[in-house]
Design a protein around this motif. Structure first.
Motif, PDB file in Angstrom:
ATOM      1  N   VAL A 195       0.810  -1.217   0.000  1.00 56.17           N
ATOM      2  CA  VAL A 195       0.000   0.000   0.000  1.00 56.17           C
ATOM      3  C   VAL A 195       0.847   1.273   0.000  1.00 56.17           C
ATOM      4  N   ASN A 196       2.019   1.204   0.573  1.00 52.07           N
ATOM      5  CA  ASN A 196       2.921   2.347   0.516  1.00 52.07           C
ATOM      6  C   ASN A 196       3.556   2.414  -0.859  1.00 52.07           C
ATOM      7  N   GLU A 197       3.447   3.561  -1.503  1.00 48.26           N
ATOM      8  CA  GLU A 197       4.074   3.720  -2.809  1.00 48.26           C
ATOM      9  C   GLU A 197       4.958   4.956  -2.789  1.00 48.26           C
ATOM     10  N   TYR A 198       6.004   4.918  -3.603  1.00 46.72           N
ATOM     11  CA  TYR A 198       6.933   6.049  -3.621  1.00 46.72           C
ATOM     12  C   TYR A 198       7.210   6.506  -5.045  1.00 46.72           C
ATOM     13  N   MET A 220      -6.731 -14.718   8.986  1.00 43.73           N
ATOM     14  CA  MET A 220      -6.804 -13.301   8.575  1.00 43.73           C
ATOM     15  C   MET A 220      -5.458 -12.843   8.023  1.00 43.73           C
ATOM     16  N   THR A 221      -5.201 -13.250   6.815  1.00 44.22           N
ATOM     17  CA  THR A 221      -3.941 -12.813   6.220  1.00 44.22           C
ATOM     18  C   THR A 221      -4.184 -11.982   4.971  1.00 44.22           C
ATOM     19  N   SER A 222      -5.332 -11.307   4.914  1.00 46.16           N
ATOM     20  CA  SER A 222      -5.597 -10.446   3.757  1.00 46.16           C
ATOM     21  C   SER A 222      -4.554  -9.336   3.713  1.00 46.16           C
ATOM     22  N   PRO A 223      -4.118  -8.971   2.505  1.00 46.19           N
ATOM     23  CA  PRO A 223      -3.130  -7.884   2.389  1.00 46.19           C
ATOM     24  C   PRO A 223      -3.776  -6.549   2.733  1.00 46.19           C
ATOM     25  N   PRO A 224      -2.971  -5.599   3.175  1.00 44.28           N
ATOM     26  CA  PRO A 224      -3.520  -4.277   3.494  1.00 44.28           C
ATOM     27  C   PRO A 224      -4.073  -3.598   2.239  1.00 44.28           C
ATOM     28  N   ASN A 225      -5.066  -2.783   2.388  1.00 41.70           N
ATOM     29  CA  ASN A 225      -5.606  -2.072   1.225  1.00 41.70           C
ATOM     30  C   ASN A 225      -5.717  -0.570   1.460  1.00 41.70           C
ATOM     31  N   ALA A 226      -5.142  -0.089   2.555  1.00 43.43           N
ATOM     32  CA  ALA A 226      -5.209   1.348   2.833  1.00 43.43           C
ATOM     33  C   ALA A 226      -4.080   1.743   3.770  1.00 43.43           C
ATOM     34  N   GLY A 228       2.533   6.154   7.387  1.00 41.32           N
ATOM     35  CA  GLY A 228       1.216   5.541   7.485  1.00 41.32           C
ATOM     36  C   GLY A 228       1.298   4.087   7.894  1.00 41.32           C
ATOM     37  N   ALA A 229       0.273   3.641   8.609  1.00 46.62           N
ATOM     38  CA  ALA A 229       0.235   2.235   8.997  1.00 46.62           C
ATOM     39  C   ALA A 229      -0.625   1.488   7.996  1.00 46.62           C
ATOM     40  N   PRO A 230      -0.090   0.400   7.423  1.00 47.26           N
ATOM     41  CA  PRO A 230      -0.913  -0.382   6.506  1.00 47.26           C
ATOM     42  C   PRO A 230      -2.105  -0.974   7.249  1.00 47.26           C
ATOM     43  N   CYS A 231      -3.248  -0.910   6.674  1.00 50.16           N
ATOM     44  CA  CYS A 231      -4.413  -1.451   7.350  1.00 50.16           C
ATOM     45  C   CYS A 231      -5.401  -2.032   6.350  1.00 50.16           C
ATOM     46  N   LEU A 232      -6.326  -2.768   6.908  1.00 49.20           N
ATOM     47  CA  LEU A 232      -7.328  -3.444   6.085  1.00 49.20           C
ATOM     48  C   LEU A 232      -8.672  -2.786   6.360  1.00 49.20           C
ATOM     49  N   VAL A 233      -9.285  -2.262   5.320  1.00 51.73           N
ATOM     50  CA  VAL A 233     -10.541  -1.544   5.485  1.00 51.73           C
ATOM     51  C   VAL A 233     -11.687  -2.344   4.881  1.00 51.73           C
ATOM     52  N   HIS A 234     -12.757  -2.479   5.646  1.00 45.61           N
ATOM     53  CA  HIS A 234     -13.984  -3.089   5.122  1.00 45.61           C
ATOM     54  C   HIS A 234     -15.069  -2.035   5.104  1.00 45.61           C
ATOM     55  N   VAL A 235     -15.826  -2.005   4.044  1.00 44.96           N
ATOM     56  CA  VAL A 235     -16.970  -1.099   4.005  1.00 44.96           C
ATOM     57  C   VAL A 235     -18.183  -1.900   4.446  1.00 44.96           C
ATOM     58  N   GLU A 236     -18.867  -1.394   5.454  1.00 44.52           N
ATOM     59  CA  GLU A 236     -20.067  -2.068   5.939  1.00 44.52           C
ATOM     60  C   GLU A 236     -21.253  -1.124   5.823  1.00 44.52           C
ATOM     61  N   ALA A 237     -22.408  -1.638   6.168  1.00 44.74           N
ATOM     62  CA  ALA A 237     -23.635  -0.855   5.975  1.00 44.74           C
ATOM     63  C   ALA A 237     -23.620   0.438   6.784  1.00 44.74           C
ATOM     64  N   HIS A 238     -23.080   0.391   7.986  1.00 43.93           N
ATOM     65  CA  HIS A 238     -23.139   1.559   8.858  1.00 43.93           C
ATOM     66  C   HIS A 238     -21.916   2.462   8.724  1.00 43.93           C
TER      67      HIS A 238
END
Ligand SMILES: [Zn+2]
Lengths: 227, 381
Positions: free
Chosen positions: A94-97, B1-7, B18-28
């Motif tokens: 996710v980190n890009e440079y 839970m080994t999904s790659p980070p997406n944000a 920035g810290a790599p993290c995994l984001v899910h979009v939910e209804a709320h």
């Protein structure tokens, strides 16, 4: 893939350990020495046209070298052309440079290198040309600088001003604008300097403590001009 | 839970990149799991309702979705790039966010479109410039020269001027210097709307020469003054050289000669290329030869200048006709300014067409000036 920077300081070298089957892309000419199990291939990254455009538009070398541990594990020693620090970054997907054309030393096979077109004003005034390298993907990325590398950490919305000739790499989460450092366009155009980048966080900006263009000009004054 | 980070998540307790993290979009709203570097079980998770979010476009190319909110431990900024996540976000977001989302999307579109427009304009302009230079269009050269500020021209000329003078023996005072200064002053005072401050230096040398560099730097050799029988003759040369500057002939030559490479290297922002061009210019300036059209222009505008300054313009013709006849010494000025009969005819016709006016004499005695330079006055007819 493991790496270790040897002789940190002005004249460093980096040792990369490759497991069997692993490979690393390096700037052509960066390879200093390697184990006999390593094969060296010169490859045109991005195909012929990609390489051609990179050559003409970024001045980047036509070829990257691929060093592949095809006949068993081994190690590779890499060094940049200019005296200066080597920085090891770990890309996490996710980190890009963005990396200035002379800043790239080597990247693991999971690292994707793209030449990217900059906006008009950045290309025209930034001094790095219209194309810079965008590094994405996963794995180890080795950058080299001219002089020492200084890392600037920017919080969201935080600003910092950098002379464009000292730029090495910056996160794609940052934004920047090119600004005139001094008043008067004349000085800026004739010296080729005088432009600064106003960076805005969040993200990292890596700068180098020496300016290659300035150093070149300094050296040139000692070279007798042939008539 | 080994999904790659997406944000990437930014905040006070996270690293600056920035810290790599995994984001899910939910209804709320959003759920964010921070994937800390230590793959220990210590994984932080945060949920935010849509109502607490503000969104905008961000990142280097304005192509990332930036969501900010006030978390329990401080400000949070989330950079989303993954198209799937962004799409899911846009679908799930309530109305109050849709507006800002659309605005962000519009911003991205605008940035992209502006890039496209600018690039096509530049491409077109570049093509025109290249084609124009290719066919040697003088009009285009003039247009380009018009855009170059005088200060740039001065900087260019100044470095060449100082480089040249560093290798010469300069005359700082004396009758000759005073005389040249007076002549230059008479001429420059007669120039309407003069943007240049002319600098003139007398160089001690038997070479018969005088030249002007872009930006208003004039060099006169004592050899030329020794050969002149009247100050009007020297003034003729000065008027001609001053007009090479005023008509910006030097720049025209430079733009024409370096055109293609200079334009390309400037446009590609290649600093070394540009520096090289500037260095090269310094050398070229000294060996600059003007074109025939430029010489004619300098002759004619030079005559007008002499006339306005109330200096007898005949000196311009007689001097060079005489120099051309007597082939003695190194008459360098003649090698760049051959005195052809058509040139003389043209000048004479031009002078004949001018209304007569009584010339105003100079304050110095030319015989003494020449004598101070060591010219043997008996030699001339
Ligand atoms: Zn001339």
């Amino acid at each position: 893939m493991k790496s270790e920077v040897l002789y940190p300081g002005a004249f460093p070298m980096v040792r990369v350990e490759l497991a069997e089957g692993e490979h690393i892309k390096a700037e052509s000419g960066a390879m200093v020495a390697c184990s006999p199990t390593i094969d060296i291939e010169s490859k045109m990254e991005g195909g012929f046209l990609g390489a051609l455009s990179r050559k003409f538009l970024t001045g980047e070398k036509f070829f990257f070298q691929t060093l592949r541990a095809s006949r068993g594990a081994g190690e590779v020693l890499l060094a940049p052309t200019v005296p200066g620090e080597i920085v090891v970054l770990e890309l996490d997907g996710v980190n890009e440079y963005m990396v200035q054309k002379d800043g790239f030393l080597a990247g693991a096979d999971g690292v994707t290198i793209n030449s990217q077109m900059q906006s008009m004003s950045r290309g025209l005034l930034g001094g790095e040309g219209f194309f810079i390298l965008k590094m994405s993907g996963k794995g180890m990325l080795l950058l080299n600088s001219f002089g020492a590398v200084h890392k600037i950490e920017l919080k969201p919305g935080q600003e910092y001003i950098v002379d464009n000739s000292h730029l090495v790499a910056w996160s794609t989460t940052t934004t920047y604008n090119i600004e005139k450092a001094t008043s008067g366009w004349v000085a800026s155009f004739t010296s080729g300097e005088g432009f600064v980048c106003r960076f805005r966080g969040p993200g990292l900006v890596f700068i180098q403590s020496r300016n290659p263009g300035g150093f070149g000009a300094w050296v040139r004054q000692f070279i007798p001009v042939a008539e | 839970m080994t999904s790659p980070p997406n944000a990437l998540c930014f905040g006070d307790e996270f690293p600056a990149n920035g810290a790599p993290c995994l984001v899910h979009v939910e209804a709320h709203g959003l759920t964010m799991i921070v994937l800390s570097d230590q793959d220990a079980g210590e994984r932080r998770s945060e949920s935010v309702p849509f109502s607490e979010l503000t969104v905008s476009a961000g990142g280097l190319d304005h192509d990332q979705l930036v969501a900010t909110w006030k978390g329990a431990t401080g400000e949070r900024t989330l950079y989303l790039k993954n198209p799937h996540v962004i799409r899911a976000f846009r679908q799930a977001a309530p109305d109050h966010l849709t507006i800002s989302l659309e605005r962000a999307a519009e911003q991205v579109r605008q940035v992209r479109q502006r890039h496209r427009i600018v690039w096509s304009i530049v491409g077109g302009m570049l093509l025109i410039v290249v084609l124009g230079l290719w066919f040697g269009s003088d009009l285009l050269v003039e247009l380009a020269v018009d855009r170059i500020p005088i200060e740039w021209e001065q900087k260019l000329g100044e470095s060449a001027y100082h480089d040249f003078l560093a290798r010469q023996e300069i005359m700082n005072e004396g009758l000759a210097v005073a005389a040249v200064k007076e002549m230059t002053h008479r001429l420059t005072a007669a120039i309407p709307e003069n943007p240049y401050t002319f600098e003139i230096t007398v160089v001690k040398s038997d070479v018969v020469n005088a030249f002007a560099l872009p930006g208003g730097y004039i060099v006169v050799f004592t050899g030329l003054m020794k050969k002149a029988e009247s100050p009007e003759e020297v003034s003729g040369v000065l008027a001609h050289e001053l007009n090479h500057v005023l008509q910006r002939h030097g720049l025209e030559r430079i733009v024409k000669q370096l055109g293609f490479t200079a334009v390309v290297s400037i446009v590609l922002g290649n600093q070394q290329g540009l520096g090289g061009v500037m260095k090269q210019l310094g050398v070229e300036l000294m060996t600059l030869k003007f074109g025939r059209a430029q010489e004619t222009e300098a002759d004619l505008t030079g005559l007008q200048l002499l006339y306005r300054a109330k200096i007898n313009p005949n000196g311009m013709i007689t001097f060079f006709q005489r120099l051309a006849k007597k082939d003695e010494g190194r008459v360098e000025w003649l090698s760049t300014h051959p005195m052809s009969s058509s040139r003389a005819d043209r000048l004479e016709a031009e002078i004949a067409g001018m209304p007569k006016q009584p010339p105003e004499p100079f304050t110095f005695d030319w015989t003494k000036v020449r004598a101070s330079l060591g010219a043997h006055s008996g030699g001339s007819p």
